[in-house]
Design an enzyme around this catalytic site. Structure first.
Site, PDB file in Angstrom:
ATOM      1  CB  SER A 147      43.207  36.187  42.202  1.00  0.00           C
ATOM      2  OG  SER A 147      43.430  35.006  42.344  1.00  0.00           O
ATOM      3  CE1 TYR A 161      38.560  35.873  39.473  1.00  0.00           C
ATOM      4  CE2 TYR A 161      40.391  34.389  39.947  1.00  0.00           C
ATOM      5  CZ  TYR A 161      39.515  35.439  40.277  1.00  0.00           C
ATOM      6  OH  TYR A 161      39.627  35.674  41.642  1.00  0.00           O
TER       7      TYR A 161
END
Ligand code: NAP
Length: 252
Positions: A147, A161
């Protein structure tokens, strides 16, 4: 008699919905047979399997929690029934909660790090065993879905995350070196903000629309924006690409 061309067998984790589903469909369109991993929603996986088979591909849906060693072993054993595995897309992931770290429950932090980082590590480990030429495999390619959060850190959103995804990017570069001589390329694709169920599942369905004004290309990504890059990096057309982290983020 002319032999039918051999179709590569590729495992897509979290392939039942969102970005993973688009990747599985695009791989099938490009001639891969698909092992479609999912966690719990068998109905979504069955629906996807039908769409994949419509391309003439074989599709084996396999329920397995990628954070569980035994279930990952079962996933790879079942995959081998389709033929030698030569591809792995580590796509299964979740954000689960949005907020400052101080407000994030520890159980959520553990689950998010386990799913995004440990799950990818466990699947890469078995892929190295299955595909490594020094272990009797025929080589192959791994693509890890990270990401842009790994680069931005996502403060006030989900720093744990982001840290897990940064770990996946380090894993990608390190394994590319470790597995290059074994005939396995390892790369990562880092999406920006993509319209999937991940945001509603984390309790913020409006997140994508709020982010749009800050995206240089002026729109959120769709799963179909991510899939072609994954398929390209997986293909022989990228046979000299390894250890790369490629952003597909609309300029974020
Ligand atoms: P999604 O729509 O929420 O789909 C998640 C998929 O992962 C589902 O197929 C789900 O299976 C599966 N899954 C969840 N937990 C699992 C587990 N423990 N074991 C195996 N499979 C599991 O997610 P997405 O938005 O497409 O995200 C895909 C990847 O892209 C993730 O790695 C995510 O971090 C990354 N990413 C997404 C965005 C974004 O904006 N969407 C941005 C950057 C990166 P079930 O259907 O059975 O639950």
């Amino acid at each position: 008699m002319i032999d039918a061309p051999v179709r590569p067998v590729t495992i897509v984790t979290g392939g039942s919905r969102g970005i993973g589903a688009a990747i599985a469909l695009e791989l099938a369109r490009q001639g891969h047979d698909i092992v479609l991993n999912y966690a719990s929603r068998a109905d979504a996986a069955a629906l996807m399997a039908g769409r994949i088979e419509a391309f003439g591909a074989r599709c084996l849906p396999v329920r397995a929690d990628v954070t569980d060693e035994e279930q990952v072993e079962a996933l790879f054993s079942q995959a081998a029934t389709l033929g030698p595995v030569t591809g792995l897309v580590n796509n299964a992931g979740a954000t689960s909660f949005i907020g400052d770290l101080a407000d994030t429950p520890v159980a959520v932090i553990r689950r998010v790090i386990d799913l995004n980082l440990l799950g990818t590590v466990l699947c890469c480990r078995l892929a190295a065993r299955a595909m490594g030429k020094s272990r009797g495999g025929s080589g192959g390619a791994i693509v890890n879905i990270t990401s842009i959060a790994a680069a931005t850190g996502s403060p006030h959103t989900y720093v744990h995350y982001a840290a897990a995804k940064a770990g996946v990017e380090t894993l990608t570069r390190a394994l590319a070196v470790e597995l290059g001589p074994d005939g396995i390329r390892v790369n990562a694709v880092a999406p920006g903000i993509v319209r999937t169920g991940i945001h509603a599942d984390a309790g913020d369905a409006g997140r994508v629309d709020r982010a749009v004004p800050g995206i240089p290309l002026g729109r959120a990504g769709e799963p179909e924006d991510i899939a072609p890059m994954v398929v390209h990096v997986m293909s022989d057309r990228a046979s000299y690409v390894t250890g790369a982290v490629i952003a597909v983020s609309g300029g974020l």
